[in-house]
Design a protein around this motif. Sequence first.
Motif, PDB file in Angstrom:
ATOM      1  N   SER A 140       0.013   2.174   7.465  1.00 30.87           N
ATOM      2  CA  SER A 140      -0.768   2.799   6.396  1.00 30.87           C
ATOM      3  C   SER A 140      -0.308   2.323   5.030  1.00 30.87           C
ATOM      4  CB  SER A 140      -0.629   4.321   6.461  1.00 30.87           C
ATOM      5  OG  SER A 140      -1.099   4.794   7.696  1.00 30.87           O
ATOM      6  N   LEU A 141       0.996   2.184   4.844  1.00 33.21           N
ATOM      7  CA  LEU A 141       1.535   1.713   3.579  1.00 33.21           C
ATOM      8  C   LEU A 141       1.073   0.295   3.276  1.00 33.21           C
ATOM      9  CD1 LEU A 141       3.432   2.568   1.268  1.00 33.21           C
ATOM     10  CD2 LEU A 141       5.273   1.447   2.531  1.00 33.21           C
ATOM     11  N   VAL A 142       1.093  -0.565   4.284  1.00 31.66           N
ATOM     12  CA  VAL A 142       0.635  -1.944   4.098  1.00 31.66           C
ATOM     13  C   VAL A 142      -0.855  -1.967   3.788  1.00 31.66           C
ATOM     14  CG1 VAL A 142       0.251  -4.133   5.313  1.00 31.66           C
ATOM     15  CG2 VAL A 142       2.472  -2.989   5.454  1.00 31.66           C
ATOM     16  N   ALA A 143      -1.648  -1.164   4.497  1.00 34.71           N
ATOM     17  CA  ALA A 143      -3.094  -1.137   4.269  1.00 34.71           C
ATOM     18  C   ALA A 143      -3.413  -0.657   2.850  1.00 34.71           C
ATOM     19  CB  ALA A 143      -3.770  -0.236   5.296  1.00 34.71           C
ATOM     20  N   ILE A 144      -2.714   0.340   2.368  1.00 38.73           N
ATOM     21  CA  ILE A 144      -2.950   0.843   1.018  1.00 38.73           C
ATOM     22  C   ILE A 144      -2.509  -0.185  -0.005  1.00 38.73           C
ATOM     23  CG2 ILE A 144      -2.195   2.580  -0.649  1.00 38.73           C
ATOM     24  CD1 ILE A 144      -2.169   4.577   1.700  1.00 38.73           C
ATOM     25  N   ALA A 145      -1.371  -0.860   0.236  1.00 37.85           N
ATOM     26  CA  ALA A 145      -0.906  -1.882  -0.695  1.00 37.85           C
ATOM     27  C   ALA A 145      -1.879  -3.032  -0.762  1.00 37.85           C
ATOM     28  CB  ALA A 145       0.487  -2.358  -0.272  1.00 37.85           C
TER      29      ALA A 145
END
Length: 72
Positions: free
Chosen positions: A63-68
């Motif tokens: 999720s963190l990678v997708a948001i970044a």
Amino acid sequence: MKRRALVLTSEAAGHPFRRSLPPHAFAAPFPADVEAAENAEARRTWRLTGNDWRGFLSAYCASLVAIAVFIT
């Protein structure tokens, strides 16, 4: 607990929310041995394993990678 036939609330309870509760909400609690057994069972079933942590961390990182990626 005093109840009248045509009244759906309990006059013994002072607060309006407590008056709206059903009678079984004022029942006596379970005995100590039954409560201890239920607590032990809940503790055993809610224990987190390494696989649970690994799944949580992988979902968090994804999720963190997708948001970044979305932000940049």
